[in-house]
Design an enzyme around this catalytic site. Sequence first.
Site, PDB file in Angstrom:
ATOM      1  N   SER A 265       0.843  -1.188   0.000  1.00 11.79           N
ATOM      2  CA  SER A 265       0.000   0.000   0.000  1.00 11.79           C
ATOM      3  C   SER A 265       0.879   1.240   0.000  1.00 11.79           C
ATOM      4  O   SER A 265       2.069   1.170   0.305  1.00 11.79           O
ATOM      5  CB  SER A 265      -0.911   0.009   1.227  1.00 11.79           C
ATOM      6  OG  SER A 265      -0.217   0.563   2.326  1.00 11.79           O
ATOM      7  N   LYS A 266       0.256   2.369  -0.314  1.00 11.27           N
ATOM      8  CA  LYS A 266       1.077   3.575  -0.385  1.00 11.27           C
ATOM      9  C   LYS A 266       1.660   3.952   0.974  1.00 11.27           C
ATOM     10  O   LYS A 266       2.712   4.554   1.056  1.00 11.27           O
ATOM     11  CB  LYS A 266       0.289   4.728  -1.016  1.00 11.27           C
ATOM     12  CG  LYS A 266      -0.981   5.104  -0.308  1.00 11.27           C
ATOM     13  CD  LYS A 266      -1.663   6.233  -1.085  1.00 11.27           C
ATOM     14  CE  LYS A 266      -2.896   6.713  -0.362  1.00 11.27           C
ATOM     15  NZ  LYS A 266      -3.574   7.776  -1.112  1.00 11.27           N
ATOM     16  N   ARG A 267       0.980   3.533   2.038  1.00  5.67           N
ATOM     17  CA  ARG A 267       1.484   3.816   3.386  1.00  5.67           C
ATOM     18  C   ARG A 267       2.758   3.028   3.697  1.00  5.67           C
ATOM     19  O   ARG A 267       3.590   3.469   4.484  1.00  5.67           O
ATOM     20  CB  ARG A 267       0.441   3.461   4.456  1.00  5.67           C
ATOM     21  CG  ARG A 267      -0.906   4.071   4.229  1.00  5.67           C
ATOM     22  CD  ARG A 267      -1.133   5.334   5.047  1.00  5.67           C
ATOM     23  NE  ARG A 267      -2.237   6.072   4.461  1.00  5.67           N
ATOM     24  CZ  ARG A 267      -2.260   7.363   4.243  1.00  5.67           C
ATOM     25  NH1 ARG A 267      -1.230   8.115   4.584  1.00  5.67           N
ATOM     26  NH2 ARG A 267      -3.302   7.954   3.700  1.00  5.67           N
TER      27      ARG A 267
END
Length: 509
Positions: A265-267
């Site tokens: 995920s982008k996180r």
Amino acid sequence: MRTDRVRVRFAPSPTGALHLGGVRTALFNYLFARRHGGDFLLRVEDTDQGRFVPGAEEYIIDALKWCGLTVDEGVGVGGPHAPYRQSERGEIYRQFAERLVASGNAYLAFDLPGELNERRAEAEARGEIFVYGAANRDALKNSLALPPDAVKKLLEEGAGHVIRFKMPANEELALQDIIRGEVRFNTALLDDKVLFKADGMPTYHLANVVDDHLMEISHVIRGEEWLPSLPLHALLYRAFGWEDTMPLFAHLPLILKPVGNGKLSKRDGNKMGFPVFPMEFADPATGEKWRGYKEDGYFPEAFVNMLALLGWNPGTEQEIFSLEELAGAFSLERVNRSGARFNPDKARWFNHKYLQEKPDEELADALSLMLEAEGFRRDREELVKICRLLKERATFVADIRDAARFFFRAPLEYDEKGVRKNWKAETPALLLDLARLLAGLDSFAAADTEAAVREWIADKGVGLGQLMNAFRLAITGFADGPRLFDVIEILGQDETTRRLAAAVERLGH
Ligand code: GLU
């Protein structure tokens, strides 16, 4: 309409920056098109106005450009099927949605959002999930359940409505995926998806299928998250009577987190210290800023090479591929079914490899730009030599810059441990003698200074290691580093002798 010509499309929704999974989808489409001498289209799927992010479309176009993925047809390029931005094709979709209503494959649904929420709440209270579909559509407010004059009246009153697909009640579908083989679905588990919304816009499913047909797409290559949509899409082709020209489908494996379970995920990037986006992105909606491979100093070729091997393998040991070589080697048959684990160290490894192959002149130009940004300018010849000397240990041009600091600034401090170990009582006198020797040489080429110094050391009968270490400390401030004779060749005779004298001055006689 499928033709013999390979035509593939990358169809992002501009809901934010394109992350590396999206770039990989674009890349595999691009490679497949090139491999087969076909066309690579860019279609922007922006029918969901609620999720539109300003700047996202430009970002996507720039990111594809940075990666070298040239678009043959589509947004920003044009082509025979323009417009390629779905928000500009609204009328087309309306006609096709109405065609499905006329043929009995779709129907008008007048249920208000509030009414549907009530149904949902009721179902939840019974411990069930509300699904608008074959089991209950007869009891809901739609053109299949209501008498024709009631429908007519609602339409005359201008009642808002959507168009829903009439999902077959209980049909077993066996569909083909190039990567996964046969995939089976039962329509009993599927709902009557909305095809056309009350706002006059199509949903993703309708627009996507209609456009793939009109744009003569031969292969749909997209992420695994779209596999659940496949039965609906296949049924839409059937309902339109386009089954014989339906594109072939290939669903790419997920990209997984470097460690642990689940999709990258982008996180994860922020948490684990690597970018998930090709380029920096400042999200106008949230104000968040995301790192990019470009700004982190990756070469686009290295980034693309790394992405290509996320889920695809050439069947050989080869790892380094130019974009052209990839296009020559790529096949969907060699795409894996299982998720591809992302490895940030491997990304760095690729960049290191590409940096070694870069001409020193190109690295010097990049280094020069970095130095200019810091306010200093250097002779290009000197920078070329510095790059040649320092690239071996560098992953990024910024590593060369950092390792080269001592070239631009004489040391003010000296590695303490190195001094303790190598700076002896006799060192200052020896270094001053060495400075005199170097000042008197006619050639300062590394080979010549090395020969002269070695001879001098042999004459003196002093230990080579300790003296060379002290010499290095005086010149660079560090206890280790690149070949010293190459370093002083770049620094030149004057600077070298100056630094020797300065070190003796500072570290004591
Ligand atoms: N608009 C979809 C997306 O954002 C396209 C999916 C597809 O390729 O069919 O990924």
